[in-house]
Design a protein around this motif. Sequence first.
Motif, PDB file in Angstrom:
ATOM      1  N   ALA A  36       0.831  -1.199   0.000  1.00 47.67           N
ATOM      2  CA  ALA A  36       0.000   0.000   0.000  1.00 47.67           C
ATOM      3  C   ALA A  36       0.872   1.258   0.000  1.00 47.67           C
ATOM      4  O   ALA A  36       1.961   1.290   0.585  1.00 47.67           O
ATOM      5  N   ALA A  37       0.384   2.303  -0.655  1.00 46.54           N
ATOM      6  CA  ALA A  37       1.074   3.595  -0.672  1.00 46.54           C
ATOM      7  C   ALA A  37       0.699   4.359   0.594  1.00 46.54           C
ATOM      8  O   ALA A  37      -0.473   4.702   0.796  1.00 46.54           O
ATOM      9  N   LEU A  38       1.693   4.620   1.446  1.00 46.53           N
ATOM     10  CA  LEU A  38       1.460   5.222   2.757  1.00 46.53           C
ATOM     11  C   LEU A  38       2.090   6.605   2.832  1.00 46.53           C
ATOM     12  O   LEU A  38       3.204   6.823   2.348  1.00 46.53           O
ATOM     13  N   LEU A  39       1.391   7.526   3.489  1.00 44.65           N
ATOM     14  CA  LEU A  39       1.864   8.899   3.675  1.00 44.65           C
ATOM     15  C   LEU A  39       1.974   9.196   5.165  1.00 44.65           C
ATOM     16  O   LEU A  39       0.992   9.080   5.899  1.00 44.65           O
ATOM     17  N   ASP A  40       3.167   9.579   5.605  1.00 43.34           N
ATOM     18  CA  ASP A  40       3.388  10.076   6.968  1.00 43.34           C
ATOM     19  C   ASP A  40       3.462  11.595   6.866  1.00 43.34           C
ATOM     20  O   ASP A  40       4.503  12.153   6.522  1.00 43.34           O
ATOM     21  N   TYR A  41       2.338  12.257   7.153  1.00 44.97           N
ATOM     22  CA  TYR A  41       2.262  13.716   6.989  1.00 44.97           C
ATOM     23  C   TYR A  41       2.752  14.388   8.267  1.00 44.97           C
ATOM     24  O   TYR A  41       2.257  14.120   9.346  1.00 44.97           O
ATOM     25  N   GLY A  42       3.720  15.296   8.104  1.00 48.57           N
ATOM     26  CA  GLY A  42       4.365  15.894   9.274  1.00 48.57           C
ATOM     27  C   GLY A  42       5.325  14.898   9.888  1.00 48.57           C
ATOM     28  O   GLY A  42       5.324  14.663  11.094  1.00 48.57           O
ATOM     29  N   CYS A  43       6.175  14.322   9.041  1.00 52.47           N
ATOM     30  CA  CYS A  43       6.994  13.167   9.439  1.00 52.47           C
ATOM     31  C   CYS A  43       8.111  13.516  10.412  1.00 52.47           C
ATOM     32  O   CYS A  43       8.673  12.636  11.053  1.00 52.47           O
ATOM     33  N   ALA A 101      -2.927   7.249   5.274  1.00 53.04           N
ATOM     34  CA  ALA A 101      -2.109   8.366   5.747  1.00 53.04           C
ATOM     35  C   ALA A 101      -2.070   8.337   7.267  1.00 53.04           C
ATOM     36  O   ALA A 101      -2.983   7.833   7.932  1.00 53.04           O
ATOM     37  N   PHE A 102      -0.999   8.923   7.794  1.00 53.45           N
ATOM     38  CA  PHE A 102      -0.759   8.969   9.236  1.00 53.45           C
ATOM     39  C   PHE A 102      -0.502  10.424   9.625  1.00 53.45           C
ATOM     40  O   PHE A 102       0.333  11.095   9.012  1.00 53.45           O
ATOM     41  N   LEU A 103      -1.229  10.888  10.648  1.00 54.34           N
ATOM     42  CA  LEU A 103      -1.134  12.269  11.114  1.00 54.34           C
ATOM     43  C   LEU A 103      -0.894  12.220  12.625  1.00 54.34           C
ATOM     44  O   LEU A 103      -1.828  12.277  13.425  1.00 54.34           O
ATOM     45  N   PHE A 104       0.366  12.091  12.994  1.00 57.70           N
ATOM     46  CA  PHE A 104       0.721  11.835  14.391  1.00 57.70           C
ATOM     47  C   PHE A 104       1.348  13.072  15.023  1.00 57.70           C
ATOM     48  O   PHE A 104       2.419  13.524  14.604  1.00 57.70           O
ATOM     49  N   ALA A 105       0.663  13.622  16.039  1.00 55.32           N
ATOM     50  CA  ALA A 105       1.135  14.795  16.785  1.00 55.32           C
ATOM     51  C   ALA A 105       1.466  15.951  15.840  1.00 55.32           C
ATOM     52  O   ALA A 105       2.465  16.641  16.017  1.00 55.32           O
ATOM     53  N   VAL A 106       0.611  16.144  14.844  1.00 53.48           N
ATOM     54  CA  VAL A 106       0.786  17.232  13.885  1.00 53.48           C
ATOM     55  C   VAL A 106      -0.211  18.351  14.146  1.00 53.48           C
ATOM     56  O   VAL A 106       0.154  19.531  14.178  1.00 53.48           O
ATOM     57  N   LEU A 107      -1.478  18.021  14.351  1.00 55.09           N
ATOM     58  CA  LEU A 107      -2.468  19.063  14.606  1.00 55.09           C
ATOM     59  C   LEU A 107      -2.094  19.903  15.820  1.00 55.09           C
ATOM     60  O   LEU A 107      -2.375  21.106  15.851  1.00 55.09           O
ATOM     61  N   THR A 108      -1.467  19.303  16.810  1.00 58.66           N
ATOM     62  CA  THR A 108      -1.052  20.073  17.984  1.00 58.66           C
ATOM     63  C   THR A 108      -0.050  21.160  17.615  1.00 58.66           C
ATOM     64  O   THR A 108       0.081  22.153  18.336  1.00 58.66           O
ATOM     65  N   CYS A 109       0.648  21.001  16.486  1.00 56.88           N
ATOM     66  CA  CYS A 109       1.632  21.990  16.032  1.00 56.88           C
ATOM     67  C   CYS A 109       1.038  22.985  15.049  1.00 56.88           C
ATOM     68  O   CYS A 109       1.771  23.827  14.509  1.00 56.88           O
ATOM     69  N   VAL A 110      -0.268  22.897  14.797  1.00 53.82           N
ATOM     70  CA  VAL A 110      -0.955  23.777  13.835  1.00 53.82           C
ATOM     71  C   VAL A 110      -2.111  24.455  14.569  1.00 53.82           C
ATOM     72  O   VAL A 110      -3.244  23.984  14.524  1.00 53.82           O
ATOM     73  N   PRO A 111      -1.873  25.566  15.256  1.00 58.06           N
ATOM     74  CA  PRO A 111      -2.912  26.144  16.104  1.00 58.06           C
ATOM     75  C   PRO A 111      -4.088  26.772  15.357  1.00 58.06           C
ATOM     76  O   PRO A 111      -5.184  26.860  15.905  1.00 58.06           O
ATOM     77  N   ARG A 172      -1.463  23.297  20.366  1.00 56.46           N
ATOM     78  CA  ARG A 172      -2.915  23.307  20.556  1.00 56.46           C
ATOM     79  C   ARG A 172      -3.394  21.949  21.033  1.00 56.46           C
ATOM     80  O   ARG A 172      -2.981  20.919  20.487  1.00 56.46           O
ATOM     81  N   HIS A 173      -4.260  21.960  22.035  1.00 50.00           N
ATOM     82  CA  HIS A 173      -5.032  20.791  22.427  1.00 50.00           C
ATOM     83  C   HIS A 173      -6.487  21.067  22.066  1.00 50.00           C
ATOM     84  O   HIS A 173      -6.919  22.219  22.047  1.00 50.00           O
ATOM     85  N   HIS A 174      -7.248  20.017  21.790  1.00 51.09           N
ATOM     86  CA  HIS A 174      -8.523  20.163  21.085  1.00 51.09           C
ATOM     87  C   HIS A 174      -9.707  19.653  21.901  1.00 51.09           C
ATOM     88  O   HIS A 174      -9.570  18.724  22.688  1.00 51.09           O
ATOM     89  N   THR A 175     -10.877  20.212  21.624  1.00 48.09           N
ATOM     90  CA  THR A 175     -12.102  19.586  22.109  1.00 48.09           C
ATOM     91  C   THR A 175     -12.460  18.451  21.157  1.00 48.09           C
ATOM     92  O   THR A 175     -12.099  18.465  19.972  1.00 48.09           O
ATOM     93  N   ARG A 176     -13.190  17.492  21.656  1.00 49.59           N
ATOM     94  CA  ARG A 176     -13.622  16.389  20.797  1.00 49.59           C
ATOM     95  C   ARG A 176     -14.581  16.896  19.715  1.00 49.59           C
ATOM     96  O   ARG A 176     -14.542  16.428  18.564  1.00 49.59           O
ATOM     97  N   ALA A 177     -15.401  17.881  20.068  1.00 54.05           N
ATOM     98  CA  ALA A 177     -16.327  18.433  19.077  1.00 54.05           C
ATOM     99  C   ALA A 177     -15.563  19.046  17.908  1.00 54.05           C
ATOM    100  O   ALA A 177     -15.982  18.925  16.746  1.00 54.05           O
TER     101      ALA A 177
END
Length: 214
Positions: A36-43, A101-111, A172-177
């Motif tokens: 499978a073609a895999l993407l690690d975004y924010g590697c 795709a994998f998005l691991f501990a990336v959103l926390t770096c994008v406020p 950034r930490h997020h609400t579930r909503a």
Amino acid sequence: MPAPDDQSAYWNSTGTTKTFGHPLHHGWTTRLDRGAALLDYGCGYGRLAGELAALGFTDVEGVDVAPEPVARARAEQPAARFTLLADPPRTGRPDGGYDAAFLFAVLTCVPDDAAQHALVAELHRVLRPGGLLQVSDYLLQPDDRNQERYRRFEARYGRFGVFATDDGAVCRHHTRAWLDGLFAAFEPVDERELAVLTMNGRPAVATQLLLARR
């Protein structure tokens, strides 16, 4: 990306010393063919892409905005490919070009809200229909230390949950909503919570989501 999301100076200096420990859920990877073609975004420095390659996946690409971590990834993880994003959040990959795709501990770096939406829209574009997205990130943490800094930085950044670390990153930490809305174009498949250490070695709880492109 608009400030404070343009933190390339941090990730090319102080950020190069950080260690990221969000674990890959091997049970979820069994859903994927080894070709499978895999993407690690924010590697970053390639830890996750290297682990995927070590599991036998033969088409693994990591992408990031910071040249120094990408250079380290290329040196340390030769079994995967690494690309520096020239026009983030776009990857340059054709529509539907990845199976997962994998998005691991990336959103926390994008406020910024708009920057997060643009990033997720790009992942939706490059995943084939039915392609899987694995997310690992932070909901709002309940402990006193985090709650205090959420309150302290709310006026500066305009959102409860966005804060600056002592060494200069804006996170950034997020609400579930918020996460549910952000990934509304994906079908929930599975989820779990687990204890992790942050990049500064603090205990925290991470939320991991397995999603499928509708």
